[in-house]
Design a protein around this motif. Structure first.
Motif, PDB file in Angstrom:
ATOM      1  N   PRO A   1       1.329  -1.708   0.151  1.00 59.97           N
ATOM      2  CA  PRO A   1       0.066   0.367  -0.074  1.00 59.97           C
ATOM      3  C   PRO A   1       0.741   1.487   0.161  1.00 59.97           C
ATOM      4  CG  PRO A   1      -0.760  -2.199   1.752  1.00 59.97           C
ATOM      5  CD  PRO A   1       0.838  -2.211   1.034  1.00 59.97           C
ATOM      6  N   GLY A   2       0.169   2.134  -0.935  1.00 62.20           N
ATOM      7  CA  GLY A   2       1.071   3.199  -1.044  1.00 62.20           C
ATOM      8  C   GLY A   2       2.546   3.741  -2.098  1.00 62.20           C
ATOM      9  N   HIS A   3       2.731   2.480  -2.243  1.00 64.40           N
ATOM     10  CA  HIS A   3       4.114   2.277  -2.951  1.00 64.40           C
ATOM     11  C   HIS A   3       3.469   2.092  -4.729  1.00 64.40           C
ATOM     12  CE1 HIS A   3       7.560   1.298  -4.520  1.00 64.40           C
ATOM     13  NE2 HIS A   3       8.344   1.597  -3.174  1.00 64.40           N
ATOM     14  N   ASP A   4       4.545   2.869  -5.951  1.00 67.88           N
ATOM     15  CA  ASP A   4       3.793   3.001  -6.831  1.00 67.88           C
ATOM     16  C   ASP A   4       4.434   1.822  -7.310  1.00 67.88           C
ATOM     17  OD1 ASP A   4       3.136   3.194  -9.535  1.00 67.88           O
ATOM     18  OD2 ASP A   4       4.365   5.001  -9.888  1.00 67.88           O
ATOM     19  N   GLU A   5       3.706   0.528  -7.997  1.00 66.46           N
ATOM     20  CA  GLU A   5       4.113  -0.474  -8.374  1.00 66.46           C
ATOM     21  C   GLU A   5       4.532  -0.645  -9.762  1.00 66.46           C
ATOM     22  OE1 GLU A   5       1.490  -3.899  -7.988  1.00 66.46           O
ATOM     23  OE2 GLU A   5       0.523  -3.470  -6.629  1.00 66.46           O
ATOM     24  N   ALA A   6       4.577   0.465 -10.304  1.00 68.72           N
ATOM     25  CA  ALA A   6       4.951   1.334 -11.467  1.00 68.72           C
ATOM     26  C   ALA A   6       5.984   1.731 -11.615  1.00 68.72           C
ATOM     27  CB  ALA A   6       3.945   1.809 -12.403  1.00 68.72           C
ATOM     28  N   ARG A   7       6.546   1.738 -10.640  1.00 74.26           N
ATOM     29  CA  ARG A   7       8.475   1.941 -10.077  1.00 74.26           C
ATOM     30  C   ARG A   7       9.193   0.828 -10.105  1.00 74.26           C
ATOM     31  NH1 ARG A   7      11.521   2.894  -6.247  1.00 74.26           N
ATOM     32  NH2 ARG A   7      13.935   4.402  -6.646  1.00 74.26           N
ATOM     33  N   THR A   8      10.070   0.004 -11.479  1.00 72.43           N
ATOM     34  CA  THR A   8      10.937  -0.483 -11.107  1.00 72.43           C
ATOM     35  C   THR A   8      12.575  -0.399 -11.268  1.00 72.43           C
ATOM     36  OG1 THR A   8      10.348  -0.899 -13.088  1.00 72.43           O
ATOM     37  CG2 THR A   8       9.130  -1.836 -12.135  1.00 72.43           C
ATOM     38  N   VAL A   9      12.940  -1.101 -10.297  1.00 75.08           N
ATOM     39  CA  VAL A   9      14.691  -1.317 -11.143  1.00 75.08           C
ATOM     40  C   VAL A   9      14.912  -2.262 -11.760  1.00 75.08           C
ATOM     41  CG1 VAL A   9      16.528  -1.179  -9.142  1.00 75.08           C
ATOM     42  CG2 VAL A   9      14.375   0.615  -8.483  1.00 75.08           C
TER      43      VAL A   9
END
Length: 440
Positions: free
Chosen positions: A416-424
């Motif tokens: 929750p509260g974390h952008d799953e679209a952001r990847t590393v």
């Protein structure tokens, strides 16, 4: 036979994630094998994860004679036999039937029941759920309508400690402090309170109400979350069915909790071990059966609980040492406790990488940090997947490590509260610790 559910129309709701399946569930079983790249695969349902020593030996015999020699634990406490040769299905079914692992051929894929693995073995549960487990499995196998359940439909029997609350089971029965039981559907909405004696019957009635609701909606669905109903509409329908069945009940707020397995080591009247990546070799299986008294309990977290009532502390310590010597996790400090992976290559044609080898290499290079991460998401499970399907991933918050089409991996946080679209990106598994620091 259970009475039919009310024919009152069930209203669609925007709160539900409606899904309509255009095919039958292809989930494998022991009579319907799945063709994988490493041979055919059989999934053996083990209600509650409970195996007698004789059944455990029969499974070991089956994989050594017909499969790849290992036993693969699933996230529902079941067992997969992989590497099966073409044409061995009849022999496998015969072996499992003789061991009592196939009591009803018409229900073999729907006996998906998880249960608190330490129930009755320590002092943290409100009751021993074993009578519930036996009663529900017997009733399930006697129900003709239940044969229509998907092979993915899941029952959970929680002894009150809340260890199964995060598994998102379709039907959850949880012991309550007043000596009764709470019946909940899916992961949202209110619950129904029933007597402890009626709990198994109520669980089956809920599953049959789910089937009726799917037919009433004109769709084919596999899980409660796929019904085009609001969070409480199915609960209302189940309540009506319980009334027809003469099962007393009342509405109440749902109790919450998080999914968590027992830590490895000696706990209560049992030993608990974790199986790295869920794969058990023949020597490991033999050592487990040697240490257990009467039965083994497979857990939804790819672990094994070994009841040892009456065993001395010295004997338990010796048993843990033998289990550790064959590569099982016997203490709470291992980084393997938070690392999981799908089968990957070479077993799966859809996988882009040998995720298990890469996960092992990353763990060797990064130690505990590779398993736990850092920052505000420290301690999340770390799950390696060969493709975007993420087969077998844990429910709830986690860090996904998914093989990328261009090679290497992509990390993302599911929380929750974390952008799953952001990847590393992760090009080299040995650099996992640095990628984790960046993503968290």
């Amino acid at each position: 036979m259970l009475a039919a559910m009310s024919s009152a129309a069930l209203r669609p709701s925007s709160q539900a994630t409606a899904v309509s399946r255009d095919r039958s569930d292809a989930c494998p079983g022991t009579l319907r094998l799945h063709a994988a790249d490493d041979g055919a695969l059989a999934r053996v349902r083990i209600p509650g994860g409970v195996l007698t020593l004789g059944q455990a030996e029969a499974l070991a015999d089956a994989t050594q004679r017909l499969g790849d020699g290992d036993l693969h634990l699933t996230s529902r406490g079941n067992v997969q036999v992989r590497g099966l040769a073409d044409g061995c299905g009849a022999e496998l079914a015969e072996l499992l039937t003789a061991a009592g692992l196939l009591p009803s051929r018409g229900h073999e894929r729907v006996r998906n029941i998880v249960a608190s693995p330490l129930s009755g073995l320590d002092n943290h549960g409100l009751l021993d759920v074993r009578p519930w487990l036996s009663a529900l499995d017997t009733a399930l196998c006697a129900s003709e309508p239940a044969q229509a359940l998907s092979g993915r439909f899941l029952f959970a029997l929680d002894d009150g400690r809340g260890d199964l609350a995060g598994l998102e089971a379709d039907v959850t029965v949880r012991a309550t402090a007043d000596g009764g039981a709470q019946l909940a559907l899916g992961s949202a909405g209110r619950a129904l309170h029933v007597s402890s004696q009626d709990a198994p019957r109520a669980a089956l009635a809920a599953a049959e109400a789910f089937l009726e609701a799917g037919r009433a909606g004109g769709t084919r669905v596999w899980r409660v979350a796929e019904l085009a109903l609001g969070a409480d509409e199915l609960t209302e329908s189940v309540g009506h069915r319980l009334t027809v069945e003469g099962i007393g009940h009342e509405r109440q707020a749902r109790e919450t909790g998080r999914s968590h397995g027992p830590l490895p080591g000696a706990v209560g009247d049992a030993l608990s071990v974790h199986v790295p990546l869920g794969r058990l070799s023949a020597p490991q299986w033999r050592e487990l059966t040697r240490a257990a008294l009467g039965e083994l309990r497979l857990t939804p977290w790819r672990g094994v609980v070994l009841p040892t009532p009456g065993t001395t502390a010295v004997r338990r310590t010796e048993a843990l040492a033998r289990l550790d010597a064959v590569g099982l996790v016997t203490g709470p400090g291992s980084p393997w406790l938070r690392v999981g992976a799908c089968i990957g290559r070479p077993g799966c044609a859809k996988s882009r990488a040998d995720v298990r080898a890469d996960a092992t290499a990353a763990l060797d290079a990064g130690g505990a940090l590779a398993a736990s991460g850092s920052g505000r998401h420290q301690g999340l499970p770390l799950y390696w997947s060969g493709c975007e399907r993420r087969c077998g991933h844990p429910r709830g918050e986690r860090i996904d490590v998914v093989a990328a089409p261009e090679g290497g991996y992509r990390l993302s946080v599911v929380a929750p509260g974390h952008d799953e679209a952001r990847t590393v990106p992760l090009d080299d598994p040995s650099r996992l610790a640095a990628a984790l620091a960046e993503i968290t």
